[in-house]
Design a protein around this motif. Structure first.
Motif, PDB file in Angstrom:
ATOM      1  N   SER A 664      41.709  33.645  53.729  1.00 49.65           N
ATOM      2  CA  SER A 664      41.765  35.297  53.817  1.00 49.65           C
ATOM      3  C   SER A 664      41.850  35.725  55.357  1.00 49.65           C
ATOM      4  CB  SER A 664      40.258  35.643  53.201  1.00 49.65           C
ATOM      5  OG  SER A 664      39.112  35.011  53.988  1.00 49.65           O
ATOM      6  N   GLU A 665      41.503  35.064  56.221  1.00 53.51           N
ATOM      7  CA  GLU A 665      41.809  35.344  57.584  1.00 53.51           C
ATOM      8  C   GLU A 665      43.132  35.411  57.895  1.00 53.51           C
ATOM      9  OE1 GLU A 665      39.288  33.452  60.340  1.00 53.51           O
ATOM     10  OE2 GLU A 665      37.846  33.297  58.778  1.00 53.51           O
ATOM     11  N   LEU A 666      44.027  34.271  57.486  1.00 52.23           N
ATOM     12  CA  LEU A 666      45.341  34.165  57.581  1.00 52.23           C
ATOM     13  C   LEU A 666      45.989  35.397  57.156  1.00 52.23           C
ATOM     14  CD1 LEU A 666      45.956  30.446  57.244  1.00 52.23           C
ATOM     15  CD2 LEU A 666      46.248  31.795  59.400  1.00 52.23           C
ATOM     16  N   ALA A 667      45.638  35.822  55.656  1.00 52.81           N
ATOM     17  CA  ALA A 667      46.031  36.719  55.103  1.00 52.81           C
ATOM     18  C   ALA A 667      46.226  38.118  56.006  1.00 52.81           C
ATOM     19  CB  ALA A 667      45.674  37.100  53.890  1.00 52.81           C
ATOM     20  N   ALA A 668      45.082  38.240  56.587  1.00 55.46           N
ATOM     21  CA  ALA A 668      45.027  39.583  57.372  1.00 55.46           C
ATOM     22  C   ALA A 668      45.838  39.571  58.600  1.00 55.46           C
ATOM     23  CB  ALA A 668      43.342  39.649  57.900  1.00 55.46           C
ATOM     24  N   THR A 669      46.335  38.321  59.149  1.00 61.44           N
ATOM     25  CA  THR A 669      47.107  38.443  60.510  1.00 61.44           C
ATOM     26  C   THR A 669      48.448  38.222  60.163  1.00 61.44           C
ATOM     27  OG1 THR A 669      47.521  35.885  60.306  1.00 61.44           O
ATOM     28  CG2 THR A 669      45.438  36.693  61.492  1.00 61.44           C
ATOM     29  N   GLY A 670      48.947  38.230  58.926  1.00 58.82           N
ATOM     30  CA  GLY A 670      50.463  38.171  58.561  1.00 58.82           C
ATOM     31  C   GLY A 670      51.094  36.945  58.888  1.00 58.82           C
ATOM     32  N   VAL A 671      50.326  35.956  59.317  1.00 60.17           N
ATOM     33  CA  VAL A 671      51.214  34.707  59.598  1.00 60.17           C
ATOM     34  C   VAL A 671      51.379  33.988  58.194  1.00 60.17           C
ATOM     35  CG1 VAL A 671      50.843  32.643  60.370  1.00 60.17           C
ATOM     36  CG2 VAL A 671      49.935  34.288  61.604  1.00 60.17           C
ATOM     37  N   PRO A 672      52.789  33.721  58.185  1.00 57.79           N
ATOM     38  CA  PRO A 672      53.050  33.115  56.819  1.00 57.79           C
ATOM     39  C   PRO A 672      52.316  31.799  56.411  1.00 57.79           C
ATOM     40  CG  PRO A 672      54.947  33.731  57.963  1.00 57.79           C
ATOM     41  CD  PRO A 672      54.087  34.000  58.769  1.00 57.79           C
ATOM     42  N   PHE A 673      51.701  31.740  55.491  1.00 58.43           N
ATOM     43  CA  PHE A 673      51.024  30.371  55.050  1.00 58.43           C
ATOM     44  C   PHE A 673      50.990  30.272  53.784  1.00 58.43           C
ATOM     45  CE2 PHE A 673      47.969  33.676  53.912  1.00 58.43           C
ATOM     46  CZ  PHE A 673      47.312  33.298  52.932  1.00 58.43           C
ATOM     47  N   ALA A 674      50.716  28.785  53.052  1.00 54.61           N
ATOM     48  CA  ALA A 674      50.683  28.548  51.811  1.00 54.61           C
ATOM     49  C   ALA A 674      49.309  27.687  51.775  1.00 54.61           C
ATOM     50  CB  ALA A 674      51.989  27.554  51.592  1.00 54.61           C
ATOM     51  N   VAL A 675      48.737  27.668  50.608  1.00 51.88           N
ATOM     52  CA  VAL A 675      47.364  26.854  50.411  1.00 51.88           C
ATOM     53  C   VAL A 675      47.954  26.012  49.193  1.00 51.88           C
ATOM     54  CG1 VAL A 675      44.959  26.986  49.709  1.00 51.88           C
ATOM     55  CG2 VAL A 675      46.275  29.024  50.462  1.00 51.88           C
ATOM     56  N   VAL A 676      47.480  24.567  49.475  1.00 50.25           N
ATOM     57  CA  VAL A 676      48.018  23.567  48.798  1.00 50.25           C
ATOM     58  C   VAL A 676      46.829  22.637  48.457  1.00 50.25           C
ATOM     59  CG1 VAL A 676      50.354  23.646  49.617  1.00 50.25           C
ATOM     60  CG2 VAL A 676      48.734  21.981  50.465  1.00 50.25           C
ATOM     61  N   GLY A 677      46.986  21.742  47.325  1.00 52.47           N
ATOM     62  CA  GLY A 677      46.171  20.965  46.999  1.00 52.47           C
ATOM     63  C   GLY A 677      44.788  21.212  46.599  1.00 52.47           C
ATOM     64  N   GLY A 678      43.709  20.499  46.970  1.00 50.82           N
ATOM     65  CA  GLY A 678      42.390  20.938  46.496  1.00 50.82           C
ATOM     66  C   GLY A 678      41.961  22.351  47.185  1.00 50.82           C
ATOM     67  N   ALA A 679      42.327  22.399  48.225  1.00 49.11           N
ATOM     68  CA  ALA A 679      42.202  23.649  48.875  1.00 49.11           C
ATOM     69  C   ALA A 679      42.435  25.150  47.938  1.00 49.11           C
ATOM     70  CB  ALA A 679      42.905  23.933  50.265  1.00 49.11           C
ATOM     71  N   ARG A 680      43.650  24.925  47.111  1.00 48.61           N
ATOM     72  CA  ARG A 680      44.047  25.911  46.250  1.00 48.61           C
ATOM     73  C   ARG A 680      43.458  25.653  44.936  1.00 48.61           C
ATOM     74  NH1 ARG A 680      47.409  26.453  41.951  1.00 48.61           N
ATOM     75  NH2 ARG A 680      47.944  23.935  41.981  1.00 48.61           N
ATOM     76  N   ASP A 681      43.211  24.591  44.492  1.00 48.49           N
ATOM     77  CA  ASP A 681      42.351  24.375  43.166  1.00 48.49           C
ATOM     78  C   ASP A 681      41.792  23.265  43.364  1.00 48.49           C
ATOM     79  OD1 ASP A 681      41.719  24.176  40.573  1.00 48.49           O
ATOM     80  OD2 ASP A 681      43.890  24.401  39.700  1.00 48.49           O
ATOM     81  N   ALA A 682      40.398  23.135  43.179  1.00 48.53           N
ATOM     82  CA  ALA A 682      39.601  22.024  43.287  1.00 48.53           C
ATOM     83  C   ALA A 682      39.178  21.649  41.988  1.00 48.53           C
ATOM     84  CB  ALA A 682      38.286  22.192  44.303  1.00 48.53           C
ATOM     85  N   ARG A 683      39.684  21.956  40.973  1.00 43.96           N
ATOM     86  CA  ARG A 683      38.950  21.719  39.568  1.00 43.96           C
ATOM     87  C   ARG A 683      39.280  20.099  39.318  1.00 43.96           C
ATOM     88  NH1 ARG A 683      41.694  26.345  36.033  1.00 43.96           N
ATOM     89  NH2 ARG A 683      43.562  25.902  37.482  1.00 43.96           N
ATOM     90  N   SER A 684      40.663  19.492  39.755  1.00 47.52           N
ATOM     91  CA  SER A 684      40.660  18.176  39.631  1.00 47.52           C
ATOM     92  C   SER A 684      41.339  17.761  41.124  1.00 47.52           C
ATOM     93  CB  SER A 684      41.612  17.863  38.436  1.00 47.52           C
ATOM     94  OG  SER A 684      42.735  18.489  38.707  1.00 47.52           O
ATOM     95  N   VAL A 685      40.750  16.647  41.668  1.00 44.01           N
ATOM     96  CA  VAL A 685      41.355  16.106  42.860  1.00 44.01           C
ATOM     97  C   VAL A 685      42.404  15.244  42.464  1.00 44.01           C
ATOM     98  CG1 VAL A 685      40.789  15.023  44.910  1.00 44.01           C
ATOM     99  CG2 VAL A 685      39.034  16.110  43.956  1.00 44.01           C
ATOM    100  N   ASP A 686      43.452  15.852  42.403  1.00 42.68           N
ATOM    101  CA  ASP A 686      44.803  15.066  42.076  1.00 42.68           C
ATOM    102  C   ASP A 686      45.706  15.041  43.304  1.00 42.68           C
ATOM    103  OD1 ASP A 686      47.339  14.487  41.032  1.00 42.68           O
ATOM    104  OD2 ASP A 686      47.227  15.604  39.274  1.00 42.68           O
TER     105      ASP A 686
END
Length: 703
Positions: A664-686
């Motif tokens: 959420s902090e990165l979204a406010a700065t305008g810096v391009p970013f992507a959330v991946v892996g467990g940080a994006r979806d922790a329902r299964s650690v894949d």
């Protein structure tokens, strides 16, 4: 690749591995072979570009001899929809493109000639004429995965026709430009089926006694040799079927003796059938444990009239130092590695330079390779998500280097950081812990998973070598990342908190605490029976000594002759010091779902079987965790009956939560970013999903 006529020079540890040798008419500079792997690229409608890129990268990385995935010798030989057949459509042209790519890098390549037999999954398949594909076998005996399909027994004339189909496929391989062929006669496929009394119940010229059961294999080898007298011809046999009442060691040795006069140049030795209940290639299988079967066959060859026939070992060796340890024993001519070439296309070249620290180790997880292959999905690799996707993700130096920040040093973060650094971007890797690895760092502490430390170690070494900043013990803030051109947020997961009364008592710990610091002596209740819970139980009851585990593995499965080779192989990372306890002291509990859920389909049964053998107690269907008290965990079982579970220690493995506060902090700065892996979806650690998402994200942010 190096000139095959020039001996390679390297450090003393690989002295035998780098000795030149020949396989029939092929001269080779070292004794590492890239073994056959079915990738699905064989049927891609891309003119062969995918196969060519896949094989080219490995030949350029030092593979001198490569063997393709299985190529069906006729329509009914296909194992499924992703198996190619020579002569169908533009198949030959696709393979010609791939062969030319290998030759351009100085490598040689064999076509593996394949017939699935009763292992063919024919549901919904049609042959080249549009008729339903039939399954055929020596006898009409189905196997469980065939979904009720009973194969048709080949008639005598059909047996002869199938033998000629092998010969025709060999001729097609020669015309395409292959340097030789390998006959697939192991792992329970058709040729192996003819040899076994389990699957060959005929009483004719092709069955009824061991000699007649061996006839099909011998006639196939003879026909193929006759068809391509100028090419290398090898055959892959199962040194042991690992099936009760199947071929005996004496039967296998007799088959080897019968095959030698056919003129074959080499024998590659595999183990087991796909339906065997003995694990063969999973991470839990000790390194080198199958070598006695290879060496038994080698002794048969060496004492024959054709002692110069080459014998190749395979299965559960992941490192060229493993290869050297095997070759130093003097019976085996070469070692075929398969999955290690998925993990690191340059494993040979990097090792021959003495840079073992830069080799990305195969961890034996099977999750993106075998687990996908058996269900017809595209094959890749957990630790190398570019594998079999080289066309989509080429590695080219960038013309416009960018500042790329990666937050999180687990498998996903490392995949993103290494890919960006390889292409020349300026990389900063932020890891809040004092060491890299994340979930892999924890996994490497599990007995049998020590190899998980390898990809972490090699990624760190490569990042340092390429000038990336690796910032350990640093929690990245939005302000730290303000100058970034792109951020991959791979901060992973944290253990989920629980609201069970007594969860704040001092003897209640997380799985991370257990794996890092050990667990005191006494009984343990593991709350959560998914993959992490199963791994934690293994940590508690299994020895960290690989030699001891190999001896126990040999005894458990009634194998023949483990002689301590593992102790001579490169030592894996030791597990954390801890007090081992008897299996009955450990109870694994879960509310719903399967125990080991999240573990790959080819590994889950092995992991659970090891724990059950050790006496670990499993309680499923827990209705309620009533409370934790000193020495006991109180629950209501699936019937609502109160149960007191002994628990001097309680380990929480009740799932994970995403660690992505920075998003959420990165979204406010305008810096391009992507959330991946467990940080994006922790329902299964894949981890497969995590590393794949990381690769795709960093390519979007920094093309």
């Amino acid at each position: 690749m190096s000139d095959p006529s020039t001996p390679l020079t390297t450090a003393a540890p690989l002295a035998v591995t780098t000795t030149p040798w020949s396989l029939g008419p092929i001269t080779l500079p070292h004794r590492v072979v890239m073994g056959s792997m079915h990738t699905g690229l064989e049927v891609h409608d891309d003119g062969g570009a995918g196969m060519a890129a896949f094989y080219r990268e490995r030949a350029a990385g030092g593979a001198a001899l490569l063997i393709t995935g299985g190529i069906a010798v006729n329509d009914e030989a296909r194992g499924g929809p992703d198996f190619a057949v020579f002569g169908v459509g533009d198949t030959d042209d696709r393979f010609r493109t791939a062969v030319d790519a290998v030759h351009a890098e100085g490598g040689a390549v064999l076509a593996q000639l394949f017939h699935a037999g009763r292992y063919a999954l024919v549901a919904g398949l049609t042959d080249r004429n549009g008729a339903p594909q039939r399954a055929v076998a020596p006898s009409p005996l189905p196997w469980a995965a065939a979904r009720g399909v009973v194969p048709e027994a080949l008639t005598h004339d059909e047996v002869l026709r199938t033998i000629e189909d092998f010969a025709d496929a060999a001729r097609a391989a020669r015309d395409i430009g292959f340097d030789g062929v390998e006959i697939m006669a192991s792992e329970g496929y058709l040729v192996n089926q003819f040899c076994s009394p389990l699957t060959n119940q005929r009483d004719d010229a092709w069955g009824g006694d061991p000699e007649r059961r061996r006839r099909f294999a011998v006639e196939v080898a003879r026909a193929v040799r006759s068809a391509v007298p100028d090419l290398a011809v090898t055959i892959r046999l199962s040194g042991v079927d690992l099936m009760p009442r199947s071929s005996s060691p004496e039967d296998v040795d007799a088959l080897v003796r019968d095959l030698l006069p056919t003129g074959i140049d080499g024998i590659s030795v595999g183990v087991g059938w796909h339906e065997s209940r003995v694990p063969t290639v999973q991470a839990a299988v000790p390194h080198g444990v199958w070598l006695s079967y290879v060496e038994r066959i080698a002794r048969v060859v060496r004492s024959s009239d054709r002692p110069d026939v080459r014998v190749l070992a395979s299965n559960r060796m992941t490192d060229l130092r493993d290869v050297e340890a095997v070759l130093e024993r003097g019976l085996v001519d070469a070692v075929a590695l398969a999955r290690p070439f998925l993990a690191d296309p340059s494993i040979v070249g990097t090792s021959l330079r003495g840079r073992f620290d830069l080799v990305t180790t195969c961890i034996g997880c099977n999750q993106a390779c075998l687990d996908r292959s058996i269900v017809g999905q595209p094959v890749s690799c957990l630790v190398n998500p570019r594998a079999a996707r080289e066309v989509a993700f080429p590695v080219r130096p960038t013309a416009e280097p960018k500042r790329i920040d990666v937050v999180g040093g687990g498998p996903a973060g490392l995949a993103a950081a290494v890919d960006a650094a390889r292409r020349g971007h300026r990389v900063r890797l932020w890891e809040r812990a004092d060491e890299l690895g994340g979930q892999f760092g924890l996994a490497s502490r599990i007995p049998g998973k020590e190899d998980y430390a390898g990809p972490v170690r090699s990624a760190h070494a490569e990042l340092v070598e390429r000038g990336a900043e690796v910032l350990l013990g640093r929690t990245a803030t939005a302000a730290d990342l303000a100058d970034s051109d792109g951020v991959v947020l791979a901060s992973g997961v944290v253990p989920r908190t629980v609201t069970i009364p007594g969860a704040d008592l001092p003897h209640v710990i997380t799985y991370e605490q257990a794996l890092r610091h050990g667990v005191p002596a006494g009984s343990v209740a593991v709350i959560g029976g998914g993959g992490i819970g199963v791994d934690t139980a293994a940590f508690l009851v299994e020895s960290p000594d690989e030699s001891r585990r190999a001896a126990e593995f040999d005894e458990r499965w009634g194998l023949d002759g483990f002689d301590g080779l593992v102790g001579d192989l490169p030592q894996r990372e030791p597990a954390a010091a801890r007090t081992l306890r008897p299996g009955p002291d450990v109870t694994v509990l879960r509310r719903s779902g399967k125990f080991g859920q999240g573990v790959g389909i080819t590994s889950r049964w092995v992991a659970l079987g090891r724990l059950r053998d050790a006496g670990v107690r499993f309680i499923g269907g827990v209705r309620e965790y009533v409370g934790i008290e000193p020495g006991v965990l109180r629950i209501l079982d699936e019937d609502g009956t109160p149960v007191a579970v002994p628990a001097d220690t309680v380990v929480l493995c009740a799932g994970q939560e995403a660690s992505s506060d920075l998003a959420s902090e990165l979204a406010a700065t305008g810096v391009p970013f992507a959330v991946v892996g467990g940080a994006r979806d922790a329902r299964s650690v894949d981890a497969v999903r995590a590393t794949t998402e990381a690769l795709e994200a960093v390519r979007r942010l920094a093309p």
